[in-house]
Scaffold this active site. Structure first.
Site, PDB file in Angstrom:
ATOM      1  N   HIS A  63      29.445  61.292   7.651  1.00 52.27           N
ATOM      2  CA  HIS A  63      28.380  60.654   6.885  1.00 52.27           C
ATOM      3  C   HIS A  63      28.925  59.384   6.240  1.00 52.27           C
ATOM      4  O   HIS A  63      30.115  59.061   6.376  1.00 52.27           O
ATOM      5  CB  HIS A  63      27.816  61.608   5.835  1.00 52.27           C
ATOM      6  CG  HIS A  63      28.786  61.999   4.763  1.00 52.27           C
ATOM      7  ND1 HIS A  63      29.897  62.793   4.990  1.00 52.27           N
ATOM      8  CD2 HIS A  63      28.823  61.728   3.421  1.00 52.27           C
ATOM      9  CE1 HIS A  63      30.561  62.986   3.875  1.00 52.27           C
ATOM     10  NE2 HIS A  63      29.926  62.341   2.896  1.00 52.27           N
ATOM     11  N   HIS A  65      29.253  58.306   2.956  1.00 58.65           N
ATOM     12  CA  HIS A  65      29.789  58.159   1.613  1.00 58.65           C
ATOM     13  C   HIS A  65      31.174  57.521   1.733  1.00 58.65           C
ATOM     14  O   HIS A  65      31.908  57.780   2.692  1.00 58.65           O
ATOM     15  CB  HIS A  65      29.859  59.507   0.893  1.00 58.65           C
ATOM     16  CG  HIS A  65      28.542  59.930   0.302  1.00 58.65           C
ATOM     17  ND1 HIS A  65      28.193  61.242   0.094  1.00 58.65           N
ATOM     18  CD2 HIS A  65      27.482  59.176  -0.131  1.00 58.65           C
ATOM     19  CE1 HIS A  65      26.980  61.296  -0.442  1.00 58.65           C
ATOM     20  NE2 HIS A  65      26.526  60.062  -0.585  1.00 58.65           N
ATOM     21  N   ASP A  67      34.201  57.736   0.570  1.00 55.45           N
ATOM     22  CA  ASP A  67      35.473  58.424   0.792  1.00 55.45           C
ATOM     23  C   ASP A  67      35.628  58.935   2.214  1.00 55.45           C
ATOM     24  O   ASP A  67      36.690  59.434   2.587  1.00 55.45           O
ATOM     25  CB  ASP A  67      35.651  59.567  -0.213  1.00 55.45           C
ATOM     26  CG  ASP A  67      34.483  60.535  -0.267  1.00 55.45           C
ATOM     27  OD1 ASP A  67      33.345  60.115  -0.026  1.00 55.45           O
ATOM     28  OD2 ASP A  67      34.710  61.732  -0.557  1.00 55.45           O
ATOM     29  N   HIS A  68      34.586  58.784   3.029  1.00 51.08           N
ATOM     30  CA  HIS A  68      34.640  59.225   4.420  1.00 51.08           C
ATOM     31  C   HIS A  68      34.554  58.073   5.419  1.00 51.08           C
ATOM     32  O   HIS A  68      34.598  58.324   6.629  1.00 51.08           O
ATOM     33  CB  HIS A  68      33.509  60.216   4.692  1.00 51.08           C
ATOM     34  CG  HIS A  68      33.613  61.469   3.887  1.00 51.08           C
ATOM     35  ND1 HIS A  68      34.117  62.650   4.377  1.00 51.08           N
ATOM     36  CD2 HIS A  68      33.296  61.714   2.577  1.00 51.08           C
ATOM     37  CE1 HIS A  68      34.106  63.566   3.431  1.00 51.08           C
ATOM     38  NE2 HIS A  68      33.603  63.027   2.323  1.00 51.08           N
ATOM     39  N   HIS A 141      23.588  67.794   3.174  1.00 49.72           N
ATOM     40  CA  HIS A 141      24.194  66.941   2.154  1.00 49.72           C
ATOM     41  C   HIS A 141      23.113  65.964   1.689  1.00 49.72           C
ATOM     42  O   HIS A 141      22.114  65.774   2.390  1.00 49.72           O
ATOM     43  CB  HIS A 141      25.390  66.204   2.767  1.00 49.72           C
ATOM     44  CG  HIS A 141      26.344  65.638   1.760  1.00 49.72           C
ATOM     45  ND1 HIS A 141      26.855  66.368   0.716  1.00 49.72           N
ATOM     46  CD2 HIS A 141      26.894  64.384   1.653  1.00 49.72           C
ATOM     47  CE1 HIS A 141      27.677  65.615   0.018  1.00 49.72           C
ATOM     48  NE2 HIS A 141      27.711  64.405   0.547  1.00 49.72           N
ATOM     49  N   ASP A 208      31.313  67.385   3.861  1.00 48.41           N
ATOM     50  CA  ASP A 208      30.402  67.549   2.733  1.00 48.41           C
ATOM     51  C   ASP A 208      29.074  68.212   3.112  1.00 48.41           C
ATOM     52  O   ASP A 208      28.249  67.645   3.823  1.00 48.41           O
ATOM     53  CB  ASP A 208      30.117  66.186   2.118  1.00 48.41           C
ATOM     54  CG  ASP A 208      31.389  65.513   1.629  1.00 48.41           C
ATOM     55  OD1 ASP A 208      32.481  65.928   2.040  1.00 48.41           O
ATOM     56  OD2 ASP A 208      31.281  64.556   0.840  1.00 48.41           O
TER      57      ASP A 208
END
Length: 305
Positions: A63, A65, A67-68, A141, A208
């Protein structure tokens, strides 16, 4: 370096810490290299781990976000800087096409590498070949997210004792595997006479998400399950609110799905002691548990039998 292993490049959720980089995981599977969720700093973590950019054959984002995915610009540019000759396929949720475009071309550079985008539109198979099948399944998520699963085809394990009994050795072994039956000393020997079924290995990657059908389908029978365990049970309400799992929930999935090796990761910075994740998971899962640490190498478990 083993042929099948997980190289952990980062294990922090949301924000890096002094000891944990943003997410990043490279699955080395024979000649394939699946780079999952490269967060900020992944390029440098690869250098520290001794992983060349040429090891990457696919980039798989769960996804969008930060941090990914904030490591995508550095990875894409490094592929070109190093002149990686083979195509690199990029998978990501199709709803985030604009984000991937912004990440891919975040700054000016001379693009040489062949990065081919194959966005994930829905549940299903993304690629298949002799080495295995890559599929994606939807997770739960706040933004669209998919988990990934790689499954090796089932095969056969040759039995040396039975081969010897029937006088089969050297090139005849390969011929028997190709043709299914051969004649030796006037007697027909079939492949089934000297082999037993061998289940293909399975790897699952779940980031997540709340508990949902996709989590269980991805984890089913996995030899290795890499799964987020952002929170401990004491903060389960936070996990539910923000779309995450606890260590206990992740371990329960592993127990219910027959997982062999459970790799916990994506830890909230609120917890100082990583041993707490293993302790909580071990209450419900009796298999091997690994609390992921940056730059660790985690081999897939040996084949059964």
């Amino acid at each position: 370096m083993s042929g099948r292993e997980l190289v952990v490049l980062g294990t922090a959720s949301q924000a890096p810490t002094r000891t944990r980089n943003h997410n990043g995981y490279l699955l080395r599977w024979d000649g394939e290299g699946f780079l999952f969720d490269p967060g900020e700093g992944t390029q440098r973590q690869m250098l520290l781990a001794g992983v060349p950019s040429s090891a990457i054959t696919r980039i798989c984002l769960t996804h969008f976000h930060g941090d990914h995915c904030l490591g995508v610009p550095g990875i894409v540019q490094r592929l070109s800087l190093d002149g990686v000759a083979h195509p690199v396929i990029a998978h990501y949720p199709a709803s985030g096409r604009e984000f991937f475009a912004a990440l891919r071309y975040a700054s000016s550079f001379h693009e040489v590498a062949d990065v081919q985008e194959e966005p994930v539109e829905r549940d299903g198979v993304l690629a298949s070949g002799p080495s295995g099948v890559l599929e994606a399944l939807r997770l739960d998520h706040p933004v669209e997210a998919f988990g990934y699963r790689f499954t090796e085809p089932d095969g056969l394990r040759m039995l040396p004792g039975r081969l010897a009994e029937r006088g089969i050795s050297g090139p005849d072994v390969g011929r028997l595997q190709r043709e299914g039956a051969i004649v030796v000393s006037g007697r027909t020997v079939r492949l089934a006479d000297v082999s037993v079924p061998r289940r293909g290995q399975r790897f699952a990657f779940v980031m997540d998400t709340r508990l949902c059908d996709g989590v269980y389908a991805l984890a089913d029978g996995a030899d290795m399950l890499v799964i987020e365990s952002t929170f401990l049970t004491e903060d389960e309400s936070l996990a539910r609110t923000y779309g995450h799992l606890t260590a206990r929930q992740a371990a329960t999935v592993a127990a219910d799905c027959g997982v062999r090796k459970l790799v916990l990761t994506h830890f909230s910075q609120r917890y100082a002691d990583p041993a707490r994740f293993a302790a909580e998971a071990s209450e419900v899962f009796g298999g091997e548990i690994v609390v992921a640490a940056d730059l660790a190498r985690v081999p897939l478990p040996p084949r059964r039998g």
